[in-house]
Design a protein around this motif. Structure first.
Motif, PDB file in Angstrom:
ATOM      1  N   ILE A 168       0.831  -1.370  -0.052  1.00  0.00           N
ATOM      2  CA  ILE A 168      -0.210  -0.089  -0.036  1.00  0.00           C
ATOM      3  C   ILE A 168       0.785   1.394   0.086  1.00  0.00           C
ATOM      4  N   GLY A 169       1.986   1.125   0.830  1.00  0.00           N
ATOM      5  CA  GLY A 169       2.834   2.394   0.840  1.00  0.00           C
ATOM      6  C   GLY A 169       3.552   2.814  -0.532  1.00  0.00           C
ATOM      7  N   ARG A 170       3.814   1.875  -1.287  1.00  0.00           N
ATOM      8  CA  ARG A 170       4.357   2.082  -2.637  1.00  0.00           C
ATOM      9  C   ARG A 170       3.202   2.737  -3.484  1.00  0.00           C
ATOM     10  N   TYR A 171       1.990   2.064  -3.672  1.00  0.00           N
ATOM     11  CA  TYR A 171       1.030   2.776  -4.316  1.00  0.00           C
ATOM     12  C   TYR A 171       0.492   4.029  -3.796  1.00  0.00           C
ATOM     13  N   LEU A 172       0.569   4.310  -2.601  1.00  0.00           N
ATOM     14  CA  LEU A 172       0.329   5.633  -2.054  1.00  0.00           C
ATOM     15  C   LEU A 172       1.324   6.538  -2.526  1.00  0.00           C
ATOM     16  N   ALA A 173       2.510   6.373  -2.333  1.00  0.00           N
ATOM     17  CA  ALA A 173       3.724   7.153  -2.618  1.00  0.00           C
ATOM     18  C   ALA A 173       3.514   7.373  -3.926  1.00  0.00           C
ATOM     19  N   GLN A 174       3.364   6.478  -5.162  1.00  0.00           N
ATOM     20  CA  GLN A 174       3.083   6.727  -6.311  1.00  0.00           C
ATOM     21  C   GLN A 174       1.860   7.637  -6.727  1.00  0.00           C
ATOM     22  N   MET A 230       0.755   9.805  -4.870  1.00  0.00           N
ATOM     23  CA  MET A 230       0.878  11.233  -4.425  1.00  0.00           C
ATOM     24  C   MET A 230       2.144  11.795  -4.718  1.00  0.00           C
ATOM     25  N   ASP A 231       2.834  11.332  -5.451  1.00  0.00           N
ATOM     26  CA  ASP A 231       3.883  11.928  -5.971  1.00  0.00           C
ATOM     27  C   ASP A 231       5.264  12.031  -4.769  1.00  0.00           C
ATOM     28  N   MET A 232       5.272  11.136  -4.023  1.00  0.00           N
ATOM     29  CA  MET A 232       5.988  11.011  -2.893  1.00  0.00           C
ATOM     30  C   MET A 232       7.067   9.813  -3.010  1.00  0.00           C
ATOM     31  N   SER A 233       7.999  10.041  -2.137  1.00  0.00           N
ATOM     32  CA  SER A 233       9.044   8.777  -2.048  1.00  0.00           C
ATOM     33  C   SER A 233       8.619   7.751  -1.312  1.00  0.00           C
ATOM     34  N   PHE A 234       9.072   6.501  -1.261  1.00  0.00           N
ATOM     35  CA  PHE A 234       8.674   5.573  -0.489  1.00  0.00           C
ATOM     36  C   PHE A 234       9.859   4.719   0.253  1.00  0.00           C
ATOM     37  N   ILE A 235       9.769   4.452   1.702  1.00  0.00           N
ATOM     38  CA  ILE A 235      10.762   3.748   2.133  1.00  0.00           C
ATOM     39  C   ILE A 235      10.185   2.736   3.040  1.00  0.00           C
ATOM     40  N   ASN A 285       7.918  14.493   2.250  1.00  0.00           N
ATOM     41  CA  ASN A 285       7.080  13.914   1.087  1.00  0.00           C
ATOM     42  C   ASN A 285       7.662  12.544   0.938  1.00  0.00           C
ATOM     43  N   ILE A 286       7.351  11.903   1.977  1.00  0.00           N
ATOM     44  CA  ILE A 286       7.628  10.518   1.953  1.00  0.00           C
ATOM     45  C   ILE A 286       6.495   9.709   2.775  1.00  0.00           C
ATOM     46  N   VAL A 287       6.549   8.375   1.991  1.00  0.00           N
ATOM     47  CA  VAL A 287       5.758   7.450   2.605  1.00  0.00           C
ATOM     48  C   VAL A 287       6.479   6.237   3.596  1.00  0.00           C
ATOM     49  N   ILE A 288       6.517   6.148   4.579  1.00  0.00           N
ATOM     50  CA  ILE A 288       7.347   5.016   5.395  1.00  0.00           C
ATOM     51  C   ILE A 288       6.529   3.860   6.068  1.00  0.00           C
ATOM     52  N   ALA A 289       6.946   2.535   5.572  1.00  0.00           N
ATOM     53  CA  ALA A 289       6.176   1.377   6.163  1.00  0.00           C
ATOM     54  C   ALA A 289       7.179   0.968   7.057  1.00  0.00           C
ATOM     55  N   LEU A 290       6.445   0.857   8.182  1.00  0.00           N
ATOM     56  CA  LEU A 290       7.196   0.377   9.498  1.00  0.00           C
ATOM     57  C   LEU A 290       7.182  -1.270   9.587  1.00  0.00           C
TER      58      LEU A 290
END
Length: 172
Positions: free
Chosen positions: A16-22, A24-29, A72-77
């Motif tokens: 979900i983090g990868r899709y959300l980041a894409q 919202m034009d944000m980075s994903f980690i 501007n980042i989505v982080i999956a813990l």
């Protein structure tokens, strides 16, 4: 903005983090992947060679590093991250940060984990019955941490698209 996704293993944080980041034009980690890159070894090897205490210390350190240094980042813990050190406090007190608990019920998590056992060392050897007990026990213990998130999003019986759409509405 920093979006932090929390939840139990197999709740879909990374996917979900990868899709959300894409969207919202944000980075994903993915925090676990970030730790593996920084430590130059797998999480499993860190646990085996340096122990859980070392891992949890490094996890806390790298979480603070990401929250302080990036925007501007989505982080999956990792599933356990919110439960150690003062990680939920760090997340909730971090400027411009929104945490979301991707809440799945025991049945959903068990069904997903059955198909992912080979990739999940903690549950790889458990029978279906033991897996259900394990998930129910850990979810019960962890809910007090997960429920400290800025928002709780039930994800049972929803597609990735539906979840990401709901997240985007919450974040705007």
């Amino acid at each position: 903005m920093k979006v932090v996704l929390i939840g139990y293993m197999a709740s879909g944080k990374s996917t979900i983090g990868r899709y959300l980041a894409q969207e919202m034009d944000m980075s994903f980690i993915d925090l676990d992947v970030y730790i593996e890159e920084k430590e130059e070894m797998t999480i499993t090897d860190i646990f085996k060679t340096k122990g859980e205490i070392y891992f949890r210390y490094q996890e806390h350190f790298y979480l603070k590093e990401l929250l302080a240094a990036t925007n501007n980042i989505v982080i999956a813990l990792g599933g356990g991250t919110p439960c150690y050190a003062s990680n939920m406090q760090v997340i909730n007190n971090s400027e411009n940060t929104y945490s979301i608990y991707l809440k799945a019920n025991v049945h959903t998590l068990v069904e997903r984990l059955k198909n992912q056992r080979s990739k999940r060392p903690l549950v790889a050897e458990l029978s279906d019955e033991k897996l259900q007990e394990y998930v129910a026990k850990h979810l019960f213990e962890r809910n007090k941490y997960y429920n400290q998130a800025s928002s709780i999003l039930p994800i049972d019986n929803k597609s990735i698209t539906e979840i990401v759409t709901e997240l985007k509405v919450q974040l705007h």
